[in-house]
Design a protein around this motif. Structure first.
Motif, PDB file in Angstrom:
ATOM      1  N   PHE A  26       0.826  -1.259  -0.003  1.00  0.00           N
ATOM      2  CA  PHE A  26       0.034   0.048  -0.164  1.00  0.00           C
ATOM      3  C   PHE A  26       0.945   1.454  -0.068  1.00  0.00           C
ATOM      4  N   GLN A  27       0.610   2.061  -1.154  1.00  0.00           N
ATOM      5  CA  GLN A  27       1.805   3.327  -1.219  1.00  0.00           C
ATOM      6  C   GLN A  27       1.341   4.287  -0.329  1.00  0.00           C
ATOM      7  N   TYR A  28       0.281   4.587   0.309  1.00  0.00           N
ATOM      8  CA  TYR A  28       0.154   5.507   1.253  1.00  0.00           C
ATOM      9  C   TYR A  28       0.104   5.049   2.827  1.00  0.00           C
ATOM     10  N   GLU A  29       0.070   5.913   3.734  1.00  0.00           N
ATOM     11  CA  GLU A  29       0.138   5.652   4.836  1.00  0.00           C
ATOM     12  C   GLU A  29      -1.291   5.776   5.339  1.00  0.00           C
ATOM     13  N   GLU A  30      -1.744   4.742   6.207  1.00  0.00           N
ATOM     14  CA  GLU A  30      -3.233   4.501   6.511  1.00  0.00           C
ATOM     15  C   GLU A  30      -3.413   5.184   7.605  1.00  0.00           C
ATOM     16  N   THR A  31      -4.571   5.852   7.383  1.00  0.00           N
ATOM     17  CA  THR A  31      -5.217   6.946   8.535  1.00  0.00           C
ATOM     18  C   THR A  31      -5.427   5.792   9.910  1.00  0.00           C
ATOM     19  N   LYS A  32      -5.780   6.530  11.007  1.00  0.00           N
ATOM     20  CA  LYS A  32      -6.080   5.988  12.374  1.00  0.00           C
ATOM     21  C   LYS A  32      -7.360   5.080  12.452  1.00  0.00           C
ATOM     22  N   ASP A  33      -8.371   5.714  11.658  1.00  0.00           N
ATOM     23  CA  ASP A  33      -9.617   5.161  11.222  1.00  0.00           C
ATOM     24  C   ASP A  33      -9.568   3.819  10.550  1.00  0.00           C
ATOM     25  N   GLN A  34      -8.779   4.045   9.376  1.00  0.00           N
ATOM     26  CA  GLN A  34      -8.391   2.978   8.412  1.00  0.00           C
ATOM     27  C   GLN A  34      -7.813   1.592   9.084  1.00  0.00           C
ATOM     28  N   LYS A  35      -6.751   2.231  10.084  1.00  0.00           N
ATOM     29  CA  LYS A  35      -6.262   0.776  10.873  1.00  0.00           C
ATOM     30  C   LYS A  35      -7.083   0.225  11.918  1.00  0.00           C
ATOM     31  N   LEU A  36      -8.139   1.196  12.417  1.00  0.00           N
ATOM     32  CA  LEU A  36      -9.108   0.422  13.200  1.00  0.00           C
ATOM     33  C   LEU A  36     -10.086  -0.485  12.575  1.00  0.00           C
ATOM     34  N   ALA A  37     -10.294   0.069  11.442  1.00  0.00           N
ATOM     35  CA  ALA A  37     -11.309  -0.666  10.416  1.00  0.00           C
ATOM     36  C   ALA A  37     -10.566  -2.180  10.164  1.00  0.00           C
ATOM     37  N   ILE A  38      -9.400  -2.273   9.561  1.00  0.00           N
ATOM     38  CA  ILE A  38      -8.746  -3.288   9.201  1.00  0.00           C
ATOM     39  C   ILE A  38      -8.686  -4.124  10.033  1.00  0.00           C
ATOM     40  N   GLU A  39      -8.384  -3.906  11.627  1.00  0.00           N
ATOM     41  CA  GLU A  39      -8.004  -4.665  12.668  1.00  0.00           C
ATOM     42  C   GLU A  39      -9.428  -5.346  13.153  1.00  0.00           C
ATOM     43  N   ALA A  40     -10.495  -4.371  13.043  1.00  0.00           N
ATOM     44  CA  ALA A  40     -11.847  -5.064  13.276  1.00  0.00           C
ATOM     45  C   ALA A  40     -12.273  -5.928  12.228  1.00  0.00           C
ATOM     46  N   VAL A  41     -11.995  -5.950  11.197  1.00  0.00           N
ATOM     47  CA  VAL A  41     -12.406  -6.936  10.155  1.00  0.00           C
ATOM     48  C   VAL A  41     -11.709  -8.183  10.275  1.00  0.00           C
TER      49      VAL A  41
END
Length: 249
Positions: A26-41
């Motif tokens: 992934f060529q961008y840096e994940e946002t805080k919300d993105q990281k939380l969503a990914i971990e939840a999934v």
């Protein structure tokens, strides 16, 4: 939903080196919300109870990356993924995004819509049935009776509210005991009611990516000179333009 709550689904494996490598692409840096969503999934997928999670976030806030990682996680356990979208334009856009990220790891991604020739559709359907396709991305064509999977493990639905009643009934049939991930920029009130009742889980991506410009919406009278000017301005900055004609009956 009560049946899904009691159903025993597939418990996906925890992350391995290949998953970490895929995420590093992934060529961008994940946002805080993105990281939380990914971990939840991921947590939902590793649970034996079928996942039913909605990712809500504005256009361009990174919902597709969450879907990409969920899909890759599913394919690592040899499960097939179906990505259902409401328009052919969106289907093609996601197809190229997934193809680019999955090819490096030998993943087989296919596109199924009315713009795919009959011959290609027949080949894709045969490969799906035999398990040669890992991820299939398509419009409501995916909901046809002739679409059969060898081992479907994850269903991703983009903007579910844009599908008709008949399509939603078919989606319910597809769900059964598989994991379901829904993406939406504009969830309907009924969906939020399900969240409050604890029937579905919600992850919100409210943080825009770095340097992300807000979406500006204008409602104006028909003015082709203005439309031409806006399109030229967008193309001048190497942006993209999608036009859609709305017919009011």
């Amino acid at each position: 939903y009560a049946m899904r709550k009691e159903a025993k689904g597939f418990s996906f494996s925890q992350d391995n080196e290949m998953m970490e490598q895929f995420e590093a692409d992934f060529q961008y840096e994940e946002t805080k919300d993105q990281k939380l969503a990914i971990e939840a999934v991921k947590k939902d997928m590793e649970n034996e109870r079928p996942m039913d999670r909605l990712i809500a976030g504005d256009v361009g806030f990174g919902k597709t990356e969450v879907a990409l990682r969920a899909a890759f996680k599913a394919t690592l356990d040899a499960k097939q993924v179906a990505y259902l979208v409401p328009t052919t334009v969106l289907a093609r856009q996601h197809y190229y995004s997934f193809k680019e990220r999955f090819e490096k790891y030998g993943g087989n991604v296919a596109l199924l819509s009315r713009y795919v020739s009959k011959k290609e559709q027949t080949e894709i359907l045969d490969k799906l049935k035999k398990g040669y396709i890992d991820v299939v991305i398509g419009t409501h064509r995916l909901l046809s009776d002739d679409v059969k999977f060898k081992d479907l493990g994850l269903l991703i639905i983009d903007e579910e509210q844009r599908f008709g009643v008949e399509h939603k009934e078919r989606i319910k049939e597809l769900k059964n005991s598989i994991d379901v991930l829904t993406l939406s920029a504009t969830p309907i009130p009924r969906t939020f009611q399900m969240m409050l009742l604890g029937i579905r889980n919600l992850s919100q991506i409210e943080t825009p990516p770095a340097n992300r410009m807000p979406v500006q919406t204008y409602v104006v009278e028909r003015n082709m000179r203005l439309v031409k000017e806006i399109i030229e301005r967008e193309l001048a900055r190497n942006g993209q333009v999608v036009t859609k004609k709305l017919v009011v009956r």
